[in-house]
Design an enzyme around this catalytic site. Structure first.
Site, PDB file in Angstrom:
ATOM      1  N   ARG A 236      35.696  43.177  34.681  1.00 45.42           N
ATOM      2  CA  ARG A 236      35.674  41.734  34.945  1.00 45.42           C
ATOM      3  C   ARG A 236      37.290  41.628  35.654  1.00 45.42           C
ATOM      4  O   ARG A 236      38.594  42.147  35.101  1.00 45.42           O
ATOM      5  CB  ARG A 236      35.661  40.702  33.762  1.00 45.42           C
ATOM      6  CG  ARG A 236      34.263  40.059  33.305  1.00 45.42           C
ATOM      7  CD  ARG A 236      33.450  39.707  34.278  1.00 45.42           C
ATOM      8  NE  ARG A 236      32.371  39.510  34.069  1.00 45.42           N
ATOM      9  CZ  ARG A 236      31.747  39.906  34.765  1.00 45.42           C
ATOM     10  NH1 ARG A 236      31.723  41.274  35.554  1.00 45.42           N
ATOM     11  NH2 ARG A 236      29.879  39.236  34.806  1.00 45.42           N
TER      12      ARG A 236
ATOM     13  N   GLU B 279      37.118  35.236  42.902  1.00 45.19           N
ATOM     14  CA  GLU B 279      35.445  36.010  44.171  1.00 45.19           C
ATOM     15  C   GLU B 279      35.114  34.636  45.271  1.00 45.19           C
ATOM     16  O   GLU B 279      34.868  34.149  44.583  1.00 45.19           O
ATOM     17  CB  GLU B 279      34.762  36.930  43.198  1.00 45.19           C
ATOM     18  CG  GLU B 279      35.549  37.755  42.273  1.00 45.19           C
ATOM     19  CD  GLU B 279      34.292  39.020  41.407  1.00 45.19           C
ATOM     20  OE1 GLU B 279      32.825  38.203  41.383  1.00 45.19           O
ATOM     21  OE2 GLU B 279      35.048  39.559  40.594  1.00 45.19           O
TER      22      GLU B 279
ATOM     23  N   HIS C 176      32.309  44.088  43.952  1.00 43.57           N
ATOM     24  CA  HIS C 176      31.677  43.670  42.671  1.00 43.57           C
ATOM     25  C   HIS C 176      29.783  44.156  43.203  1.00 43.57           C
ATOM     26  O   HIS C 176      29.142  43.390  42.998  1.00 43.57           O
ATOM     27  CB  HIS C 176      31.938  42.458  42.379  1.00 43.57           C
ATOM     28  CG  HIS C 176      31.683  41.873  41.150  1.00 43.57           C
ATOM     29  ND1 HIS C 176      31.660  40.709  40.721  1.00 43.57           N
ATOM     30  CD2 HIS C 176      30.583  42.583  40.321  1.00 43.57           C
ATOM     31  CE1 HIS C 176      31.326  40.444  38.967  1.00 43.57           C
ATOM     32  NE2 HIS C 176      30.779  41.798  38.788  1.00 43.57           N
TER      33      HIS C 176
END
Length: 395
Positions: A314, A343, A362
């Site tokens: 994370r 993000e 990601h």
């Protein structure tokens, strides 16, 4: 679970799902016409015949699959039919993720911004299977028939758990669904950062240069064998990474104060002790208020100069500015990131101007096997609910 509808000897009270003509022993299936919800189409399937006993008819459980472009509705529907047979009454809603990024929606995290669409789709629905559906307090308040939410991910951060509990809605999740994929990707990032694979590829494939400087002592990378690698976190992903690194011959050391028992490698007595010995540091902790910015300027300064850092867990675990400072100064030789504090990172982010930084969007947990596993885990939970059995992975 929906109460069975009682049938007297002469009168049939139809289930609220849809009008159905009842013969002496069976309900004939009723095809429901497609209903358009906002910009997204809900496609109910045909309800399969249900056998009527001498006294009762159990209406089919109304299920909404709020899938997306990764955990696809077709995968979940196939898994549900395999787990339940022809029983379920299924409607579908397709959310835009990952083509549109997730984010914070009202009080929940990592969700698609689709409250209004989801509210319309939940009308009369008892069970919802989703990955990115924003189950905020507002959405839950508008879905009085809802009794079960199954989230196709390791943590149901897109659900207001307290609001669901207050309304008697159970919440399930899919632990470990992407552990293997994320572990493999983490090791891939590590190898790329250590051996400078992206730079070598870019110089030849993009720039058309046979750059022999990659073979010089100062530019060639490190091996994993005999290299001290520190892991922060030893859950489903971290334990797999440790096992793979051990096979490479790395000297693995683990810091996780919440894990008991044996680990692959050594167990560090403290975070500081781990950092002091790690030429490579990889993060695998869950993001909580206590672990936010777990690695900042102080922690990076404790690493041996020229260390390599990998984060596919994370983004909030790592202080972005401190990371950029460490790369600019040479305290870190390289870093590889798959997750970010924001993000996607904004165009003006320092990350795009920082040297020796490998970035991916990601995708560590993105494999076809992950989507298939998530669908199967979710379908198994729905089947337990329908059969009145204890749920396996519930809050």
């Amino acid at each position: 679970m929906t109460r069975p509808t009682t049938i007297s000897p002469t009168t049939v009270r139809p289930a609220p799902v849809s009008p159905a003509t009842v013969g002496p022993t069976t309900i004939r299936p009723t095809t429901v016409s497609p209903a358009t919800v906002g910009p997204t189409t809900i496609r109910p399937t045909t309800v399969s015949p249900a056998t009527v006993g001498p006294a009762t008819v159990r209406p089919a459980t109304r299920i909404l699959i709020a899938g997306d472009h990764f955990v696809r509705n077709s995968l979940v529907a196939e898994a549900l039919h395999h787990a339940l047979g022809p029983e379920p009454h299924i409607a579908e809603l397709t959310l835009r993720w990952p083509l549109e990024p997730f984010g914070r929606v009202a009080e929940v995290d990592e969700a698609s911004d689709a409250e209004d669409t989801l509210i319309r789709a939940l009308d009369g629905v008892e069970v919802c299977v989703t990955q990115m559906g924003p189950f905020t307090e507002r959405v839950l308040a508008a879905a009085p028939d809802l009794r079960l939410i199954v989230v196709c991910r390791g943590g149901p951060v897109n659900v207001n758990a307290a609001a669901a509990r207050a309304r008697g809605v159970r919440v399930c999740f899919a632990p470990g669904r992407n552990a293997a994929a994320t572990a493999e990707f983490t090791v891939g990032l590590m190898l790329c950062a250590l051996r400078r694979i992206p730079e070598a590829h870019r110089s030849l494939a993009t720039d058309g240069r046979w750059d022999a400087s990659h073979y010089t002592y100062e530019n060639c990378g490190l091996e994993l064998e005999d290299t001290p690698v520190g892991l922060i976190g030893y859950g489903a992903v971290g334990s797999r990474v440790a096992r793979v690194l051990t096979a490479f011959g790395a000297r693995v050391e683990v810091y996780d104060p919440y894990v008991r028992g044996d680990v692959h490698g050594l167990r560090a007595a403290s975070l500081e002790a781990l950092l002091d010995r790690s030429r490579v540091l990889t993060l695998h902790a869950r993001l909580t208020p206590e672990t936010r910015h777990l690695v900042g300027a102080r922690e990076l300064a404790l690493l041996p100069r020229g260390a390599v850092l990998v984060n596919a867990a994370r983004g909030g675990l790592l202080d972005t500015d401190a990371l950029c400072d460490a790369l600019d100064s040479g305290q870190l030789r390289a870093a590889a990131l798959d997750t970010y504090e924001q993000e996607p990172p904004p165009p003006a982010s320092r990350l795009f101007r920082t040297p020796h930084l490998l970035m991916t969007p990601h995708v560590a947990g993105a494999s076809r096997a992950v989507a298939q596993k998530a669908a199967r885990i979710a379908a198994a939970e729905v089947a337990r609910y329908v059969r009145g059995e204890p749920l396996a992975h519930a809050l």
